[in-house]
Design an enzyme around this catalytic site. Structure first.
Site, mmCIF file in Angstrom:
data_model
loop_
_atom_site.group_PDB
_atom_site.id
_atom_site.type_symbol
_atom_site.label_atom_id
_atom_site.label_comp_id
_atom_site.label_asym_id
_atom_site.label_seq_id
_atom_site.Cartn_x
_atom_site.Cartn_y
_atom_site.Cartn_z
ATOM 1 N N LYS A 202 0.828 -1.207 0.000
ATOM 2 C CA LYS A 202 0.000 0.000 0.000
ATOM 3 C C LYS A 202 0.873 1.272 0.000
ATOM 4 C CE LYS A 202 -3.943 -2.214 -0.029
ATOM 5 N NZ LYS A 202 -3.872 -3.505 0.541
HETATM 6 C C1 LIG Z 1 -10.016 -3.652 -0.995
HETATM 7 C C2 LIG Z 1 -9.349 -4.264 0.204
HETATM 8 N N1 LIG Z 1 -10.061 -4.396 1.330
HETATM 9 C C3 LIG Z 1 -9.522 -4.933 2.434
HETATM 10 C C4 LIG Z 1 -8.215 -5.365 2.472
HETATM 11 C C5 LIG Z 1 -7.666 -5.993 3.718
HETATM 12 O O1 LIG Z 1 -6.570 -5.294 4.220
HETATM 13 P P1 LIG Z 1 -5.450 -6.062 5.071
HETATM 14 O O2 LIG Z 1 -4.626 -6.871 4.122
HETATM 15 O O3 LIG Z 1 -4.651 -4.924 5.679
HETATM 16 O O4 LIG Z 1 -6.140 -6.876 6.086
HETATM 17 C C6 LIG Z 1 -7.441 -5.240 1.324
HETATM 18 C C7 LIG Z 1 -6.037 -5.714 1.327
HETATM 19 O O5 LIG Z 1 -5.354 -5.807 0.376
HETATM 20 C C8 LIG Z 1 -8.017 -4.681 0.160
HETATM 21 O O6 LIG Z 1 -7.315 -4.551 -0.975
#
Ligand SMILES: Cc1ncc(COP(=O)(O)O)c(C=O)c1O
Length: 403
Positions: A202
């Site tokens: 990110k």
């Molecule tokens: C659209 C979206 N929502 C939720 C998440 C979940 O985030 P995390 O990986 O920090 O748990 C991601 C992770 O890539 C994502 O791309």
């Protein structure tokens, strides 16, 4: 940047020379000495978790976004779960979201015992289509989760209008969209709650981590308690105040982000503006170079947004190619371009098919888009040379497979 598409070169997958000698990943963190020093300083401090860095990071993040409250979490997924809880989702309720997202967006609704209802996406941006969302409304709908796909803000104004009409909570999944702007305002300051992820690919990373931003103090309080077992005070504050009493007021989890992660996040936040502008430069280079390549379509960018470009997806025009997306994907990998696919529509995963009986074909725009999607490498540490390699490889592969 000039690209020649006229001649067909031997593809690396067929024994030709790859465009690059080494693999370019699709996403990558950038860590500098100040990040390392901040983490080391925290390791030497009294607090590895739930210490002073948490509030510092949350306050700096909220100030950067332009919002009252930012509550940190151990991941974007934990942050989504907390937001679904704070929105009051419970068994019997429904929440509308996009099928073209990471499973976590819909899973957070399931964690609460509620049911995600998908609504198809708009063909240009692949974001939730507000008209389709309005068609999915039932008396049980309590929330809507627009997703800012690839970093392009969802069509928020119509979403807010439907939500207001029905009294729903808007939980924006902005895990791709840190730094994006919608009608001149930063994402994170618009929806009832907005969720970010700090995964290494990110715009800013804490290793694993996430954040919910909100202007609603009630949501902020519930979110803080939920991430700390449902306890109404933090251990450090009790220790500082010389108190031992605490009360568990709701059923929460341990979803806390560490001080180590927050120290890293604070340093990364200082470079967020430059990371964003680099991603925008890369996107502009891609767009200029790929626009003219036959067989490749690009995502639409609406005039009222400034995307954050977490991803740079291209859409293959399969009618113009003699092969499917799978062959193009493998050929690009053989050229040492680390491509990826975002996303297999959530309702096509076995769990969703088995549990909800999806057969495929329910969300034709998302499903047709998925068949042609490929995410090109996109991260702020990419050089112009890297971008040129990607463009060369896309052009080479698409030309070789052109009809
Ligand atoms: C659209 C979206 N929502 C939720 C998440 C979940 O985030 P995390 O990986 O920090 O748990 C991601 C992770 O890539 C994502 O791309």
């Amino acid at each position: 940047m000039s690209v020649t598409t006229a001649t067909k070169e031997a593809l690396a997958i067929h024994g030709g020379t790859p465009v690059r000698k080494t693999r370019l990943p699709y996403g990558r963190q950038s860590i500098d000495e100040s990040d390392i020093q901040a983490v080391v300083d925290t390791l030497r401090s009294d607090w590895l978790t739930t210490g002073p860095r948490i509030a510092e990071f949350e306050e700096a993040f909220a100030a950067w976004i332009g919002v009252q409250h930012a509550v940190s979490f151990s991941s974007g997924t934990a942050a989504l779960h907390a937001a679904a809880f704070a929105a009051g989702l419970k068994p019997g309720d429904q929440a509308i979201t996009s099928p073209l997202t990471f499973a976590a967006t819909a899973n957070c609704v399931l964690y609460q015992g509620a049911t995600p209802i998908f609504a198809d996406v708009s063909p240009d941006t692949l974001n939730l289509d507000p008209e389709k969302a309005a068609a999915g409304v039932t008396p049980r709908t309590k929330a809507i989760l627009p997703v800012d796909y690839a970093g392009h803000p969802a069509d928020l104004e119509p979403v807010f209008q439907i939500a207001e009409r029905h009294g729903w909570t808007v939980i924006e999944d902005a895990c791709h969209a840190l730094g994006a702007e919608y009608r001149g305002r930063r994402v994170g300051s618009l929806s009832h709650m907005t969720v970010f992820s700090f995964h290494p690919v990110k715009h800013l990373t804490t290793g694993e981590g996430g954040m919910v931003t909100t202007d609603n103090p009630g949501f902020a309080e519930t979110l803080s308690q939920f991430r700390n077992h449902g306890i109404n005070s933090e251990a450090r504050r009790r220790q500082t105040a010389g108190q031992w009493q605490y009360d568990m007021v709701l059923l929460g989890f341990n979803y806390r982000l560490t001080d180590i992660g927050c120290a890293l996040g604070l340093e990364q936040l200082k470079r967020l503006d430059s990371n964003l502008s680099r991603r925008r430069q890369i996107a502009a280079r891609y767009t200029a170079a790929l626009r003219g390549i036959q067989g490749v379509n690009l995502l639409g960018v609406r005039p009222d947004v400034n995307p954050a470009w977490h991803l740079y997806p291209i859409r293959l025009e399969l009618n113009a190619l003699s092969v499917g997306r799978g062959e193009v994907f493998s050929a690009l990998r053989a050229e040492n371009i680390g491509v990826n696919v975002h996303y297999i529509p959530v309702h096509r995963h076995s769990y969703y098919r088995d549990r909800f009986g999806y057969k495929g074909g329910e969300y034709p725009v998302a499903e047709a888009a998925y068949e042609g999607l490929i995410s090109l490498p996109m991260f702020h540490g990419m050089s112009d040379h890297d971008v040129e390699d990607v463009v060369k490889a896309v052009s080479k592969v698409v030309t070789a497979f052109g009809r």
